[in-house]
Design a protein around this motif. Structure first.
Motif, PDB file in Angstrom:
ATOM      1  N   GLY A 141       0.800  -1.224   0.000  1.00  9.69           N
ATOM      2  CA  GLY A 141       0.000   0.000   0.000  1.00  9.69           C
ATOM      3  C   GLY A 141       0.822   1.259   0.000  1.00  9.69           C
ATOM      4  N   VAL A 142       2.146   1.117  -0.180  1.00 12.26           N
ATOM      5  CA  VAL A 142       3.042   2.279  -0.202  1.00 12.26           C
ATOM      6  C   VAL A 142       3.290   2.679  -1.647  1.00 12.26           C
ATOM      7  N   ASP A 143       3.151   3.963  -1.908  1.00 16.12           N
ATOM      8  CA  ASP A 143       3.389   4.459  -3.260  1.00 16.12           C
ATOM      9  C   ASP A 143       4.741   5.164  -3.308  1.00 16.12           C
ATOM     10  N   GLY A 144       5.210   5.462  -4.492  1.00 19.32           N
ATOM     11  CA  GLY A 144       6.460   6.197  -4.627  1.00 19.32           C
ATOM     12  C   GLY A 144       7.656   5.285  -4.784  1.00 19.32           C
ATOM     13  N   PRO A 145       8.834   5.866  -4.981  1.00 19.40           N
ATOM     14  CA  PRO A 145      10.052   5.095  -5.267  1.00 19.40           C
ATOM     15  C   PRO A 145      10.508   4.172  -4.140  1.00 19.40           C
ATOM     16  N   GLN A 146      10.048   4.426  -2.899  1.00 20.12           N
ATOM     17  CA  GLN A 146      10.475   3.581  -1.771  1.00 20.12           C
ATOM     18  C   GLN A 146       9.533   2.404  -1.516  1.00 20.12           C
ATOM     19  N   ALA A 147       8.588   2.166  -2.416  1.00 18.87           N
ATOM     20  CA  ALA A 147       7.683   1.031  -2.278  1.00 18.87           C
ATOM     21  C   ALA A 147       8.476  -0.277  -2.342  1.00 18.87           C
ATOM     22  N   VAL A 148       8.162  -1.199  -1.447  1.00 19.77           N
ATOM     23  CA  VAL A 148       8.892  -2.463  -1.362  1.00 19.77           C
ATOM     24  C   VAL A 148       8.812  -3.246  -2.671  1.00 19.77           C
ATOM     25  N   TRP A 149       7.629  -3.254  -3.293  1.00 22.10           N
ATOM     26  CA  TRP A 149       7.468  -4.031  -4.527  1.00 22.10           C
ATOM     27  C   TRP A 149       8.410  -3.546  -5.624  1.00 22.10           C
ATOM     28  N   LYS A 170      15.471  -1.518 -12.013  1.00 21.74           N
ATOM     29  CA  LYS A 170      15.492  -0.306 -11.173  1.00 21.74           C
ATOM     30  C   LYS A 170      14.985   0.898 -11.944  1.00 21.74           C
ATOM     31  N   GLU A 171      15.439   1.010 -13.170  1.00 19.98           N
ATOM     32  CA  GLU A 171      15.045   2.157 -13.978  1.00 19.98           C
ATOM     33  C   GLU A 171      13.628   2.012 -14.515  1.00 19.98           C
ATOM     34  N   ILE A 172      13.268   0.797 -14.917  1.00 17.73           N
ATOM     35  CA  ILE A 172      11.940   0.579 -15.494  1.00 17.73           C
ATOM     36  C   ILE A 172      10.839   0.826 -14.466  1.00 17.73           C
ATOM     37  N   TYR A 173      11.038   0.320 -13.240  1.00 21.11           N
ATOM     38  CA  TYR A 173      10.007   0.443 -12.208  1.00 21.11           C
ATOM     39  C   TYR A 173      10.261   1.584 -11.224  1.00 21.11           C
ATOM     40  N   GLY A 174      11.355   2.306 -11.409  1.00 20.42           N
ATOM     41  CA  GLY A 174      11.586   3.519 -10.617  1.00 20.42           C
ATOM     42  C   GLY A 174      11.842   3.281  -9.144  1.00 20.42           C
ATOM     43  N   ALA A 175      12.613   2.245  -8.802  1.00 19.70           N
ATOM     44  CA  ALA A 175      12.952   1.997  -7.397  1.00 19.70           C
ATOM     45  C   ALA A 175      13.876   3.096  -6.889  1.00 19.70           C
ATOM     46  N   GLY A 176      13.583   3.627  -5.710  1.00 15.78           N
ATOM     47  CA  GLY A 176      14.406   4.684  -5.120  1.00 15.78           C
ATOM     48  C   GLY A 176      15.764   4.152  -4.699  1.00 15.78           C
ATOM     49  N   ASP A 177      16.748   5.050  -4.573  1.00 14.95           N
ATOM     50  CA  ASP A 177      18.106   4.636  -4.247  1.00 14.95           C
ATOM     51  C   ASP A 177      18.193   3.932  -2.892  1.00 14.95           C
ATOM     52  N   GLN A 178      17.452   4.423  -1.906  1.00 16.41           N
ATOM     53  CA  GLN A 178      17.507   3.813  -0.578  1.00 16.41           C
ATOM     54  C   GLN A 178      16.932   2.393  -0.615  1.00 16.41           C
ATOM     55  N   MET A 179      15.791   2.232  -1.267  1.00 20.46           N
ATOM     56  CA  MET A 179      15.190   0.913  -1.389  1.00 20.46           C
ATOM     57  C   MET A 179      16.076  -0.011  -2.219  1.00 20.46           C
ATOM     58  N   TRP A 414      10.328  -8.337 -15.639  1.00 25.38           N
ATOM     59  CA  TRP A 414       9.281  -7.340 -15.885  1.00 25.38           C
ATOM     60  C   TRP A 414       7.914  -7.947 -15.577  1.00 25.38           C
ATOM     61  N   PHE A 415       7.708  -9.211 -15.983  1.00 26.75           N
ATOM     62  CA  PHE A 415       6.441  -9.894 -15.717  1.00 26.75           C
ATOM     63  C   PHE A 415       6.242 -10.072 -14.209  1.00 26.75           C
ATOM     64  N   CYS A 416       7.302 -10.451 -13.508  1.00 26.83           N
ATOM     65  CA  CYS A 416       7.244 -10.575 -12.052  1.00 26.83           C
ATOM     66  C   CYS A 416       6.894  -9.224 -11.429  1.00 26.83           C
ATOM     67  N   GLY A 417       7.464  -8.161 -11.990  1.00 18.99           N
ATOM     68  CA  GLY A 417       7.180  -6.810 -11.499  1.00 18.99           C
ATOM     69  C   GLY A 417       5.715  -6.436 -11.649  1.00 18.99           C
ATOM     70  N   GLN A 418       5.094  -6.905 -12.730  1.00 18.68           N
ATOM     71  CA  GLN A 418       3.668  -6.632 -12.927  1.00 18.68           C
ATOM     72  C   GLN A 418       2.827  -7.296 -11.845  1.00 18.68           C
ATOM     73  N   ILE A 419       3.217  -8.525 -11.452  1.00 19.56           N
ATOM     74  CA  ILE A 419       2.512  -9.216 -10.380  1.00 19.56           C
ATOM     75  C   ILE A 419       2.717  -8.493  -9.049  1.00 19.56           C
ATOM     76  N   LEU A 420       3.978  -8.130  -8.775  1.00 19.88           N
ATOM     77  CA  LEU A 420       4.303  -7.432  -7.527  1.00 19.88           C
ATOM     78  C   LEU A 420       3.573  -6.097  -7.436  1.00 19.88           C
ATOM     79  N   GLN A 421       3.467  -5.415  -8.580  1.00 16.83           N
ATOM     80  CA  GLN A 421       2.793  -4.107  -8.597  1.00 16.83           C
ATOM     81  C   GLN A 421       1.346  -4.247  -8.186  1.00 16.83           C
ATOM     82  N   ASN A 422       0.687  -5.305  -8.618  1.00 19.82           N
ATOM     83  CA  ASN A 422      -0.719  -5.514  -8.256  1.00 19.82           C
ATOM     84  C   ASN A 422      -0.906  -5.854  -6.775  1.00 19.82           C
ATOM     85  N   ILE A 423       0.151  -6.461  -6.185  1.00 15.88           N
ATOM     86  CA  ILE A 423       0.083  -6.781  -4.746  1.00 15.88           C
ATOM     87  C   ILE A 423       0.413  -5.570  -3.907  1.00 15.88           C
ATOM     88  N   GLY A 424       1.503  -4.869  -4.305  1.00 15.39           N
ATOM     89  CA  GLY A 424       2.017  -3.750  -3.498  1.00 15.39           C
ATOM     90  C   GLY A 424       1.276  -2.463  -3.684  1.00 15.39           C
TER      91      GLY A 424
END
Length: 424
Positions: A141-149, A170-179, A414-424
């Motif tokens: 339920g966390v949005d933004g670059p620090q989202a766990v998913w 990292k670049e495709i899904y926009g993961a923050g540097d800290q995460m 990328w496919f795994c990321g799509q699943i994670l995005q729907n959960i997170g």
């Protein structure tokens, strides 16, 4: 007084090295030292690298520079340059060498176990997140670059393909540097613990294969074929060979940027609803283009560049990328975010369980299970280490499967990321 205090604080937080050319020099020296000592015949270093994989140091040593404030990983532009120029070139050179026909001749069991490992990573991540989130609801339920998913997509990229695919996610899904820093640390520690288990199993391969009733005759034949192929085709590269490799690598990289610059605006304008599938990301199209062209070139005469070291140069680019990733890490994240390691451990247990179960069901030799797993989780950097524990001549087989991992890594992560995005 307050102004002085602010000034003192600014000085205190100013890193010792701020020039990227200097930082690049330091990273190159560190990489050189790692590979020099890893190739040493001295008993100390041979014993040391039996327990500490060289790829781990390629991440860890640069991370110390950031952790202790010698450099500022977030301010440096080295990762940006490596991810935009060396990463596509690396993917081209690594996929260029893939021999899909040779991989198919390894036998169906090897390929089945490789893709079982891939499936284990794709579904293991979402399952691990769901399990841990049941006890720690704040993870979702966390949005933004620090989202766990988002961070987990980078682990998926690494565990299916390698560091190149990890950087792509990292670049495709926009993961923050800290995460990203936290997840890279999870990736390295969990993956290397699993590799240690595989090495222990390799030492007892004959006993394990005897108990499972696996037929290992094909492996003996494979050893002879691989050894003769390597001896027949390898040759010393000339300057012309190396320039041609560079031309292909950076020529495709340039074309990938041009392709991404033109197709991305088209999707943004014509298909605004496809943003969630990363179709609005220039980086996504750049990576897809590079990987696809690399695969296409593997069916042409360009594949002959492998005999003069195409994948070796690609590996050089890869390790530079790994070092720039490492310099963005903060090793103190291990203490600060233990829940991420719980996720990583469950994820790896799911992957390992699927590998062991399928291997037993199809009565596959332990070697196929080990390299099938490590070709996913460790990639070309460490899969040969596990293969060599069975027999040195089998290392190229692990490389071939690892290259297959690079080939499918971006797509499956990328496919795994799509699943994670729907959960997170």
């Amino acid at each position: 007084m307050s102004t002085l205090t602010i000034t003192e604080q600014a000085i205190a937080h100013t890193p010792l090295f701020t020039n990227d050319a200097t930082i690049m020099g330091i990273l190159a020296i560190l990489l050189g030292l790692v590979f020099y000592t890893a190739g040493s015949v001295a008993s100390f270093w041979r014993k040391f690298y039996m327990f500490v994989p060289s790829v781990l140091l390629c991440y860890f040593l640069p991370s110390l520079l950031n952790t202790f404030g010698l450099i500022d990983g977030e301010e440096s532009q080295l990762y940006f340059v490596a991810s935009r120029y060396l990463l596509p070139a690396c993917l081209v050179l690594l996929t260029l060498s893939v021999d899909l026909k040779a991989i198919s001749k390894l036998g169906s069991k090897a390929v089945i176990l490789f893709f079982t490992g891939t499936l284990g990573i794709v579904i293991g991540g979402p399952i691990a997140l769901l399990i841990v989130a049941a006890f720690v609801p704040d993870l979702v339920g966390v949005d933004g670059p620090q989202a766990v998913w988002r961070g987990m997509t980078t682990v998926a990229g690494s565990w299916i393909g390698g560091s190149a695919n990890q950087a792509a996610m990292k670049e495709i899904y926009g993961a923050g540097d800290q995460m990203f820093s936290a997840m890279v640390t999870v990736d390295i520690i969990v993956a290397n613990l699993w590799m240690a288990v595989l090495l222990v199993m390799a030492a007892n391969a004959k006993t394990i294969d005897a108990k499972t009733g696996a037929d290992t005759s094909a492996i003996d034949e494979l050893k002879d074929k691989v050894s003769s192929f390597e001896a027949k085709h390898a040759r010393i590269p000339t300057v012309a060979d190396l320039m041609l490799i560079a031309a292909v690598a950076f020529g495709v990289t340039g074309a990938a940027h041009l392709f991404a610059d033109n197709i991305t605006p088209y999707f943004v304008e014509q298909f605004p609803n496809l943003a969630k599938f990363s179709f609005h990301s220039k980086f996504f199209w750049m990576i897809i283009f590079s990987s696809t062209v690399g695969i296409a070139l593997s069916f042409t005469k360009a594949r002959r560049l492998e005999s003069v070291g195409a994948s070796k140069l690609g590996s050089v680019f890869l390790y530079i990328l790994i070092a720039t990733i490492g310099m963005k890490m903060d090793v103190t994240m291990i203490i600060e975010e233990p829940v991420f390691f719980v996720i990583g451990a469950i994820w790896m247990i799911i992957h390992a369980s699927m590998m062991l179960i399928v291997a037993k069901l199809i009565k596959a030799p332990l070697f196929y299970m080990a390299i099938g797993s490590q070709a996913n989780v460790g990639g070309a950097a460490s899969a040969p280490i596990v293969a060599s524990a069975f027999h040195p001549s089998l290392a190229p087989v692990a490389v071939m499967l690892a290259v297959l991992g690079y080939t499918v890594g971006t797509y499956m992560a990328w496919f795994c990321g799509q699943i994670l995005q729907n959960i997170g």
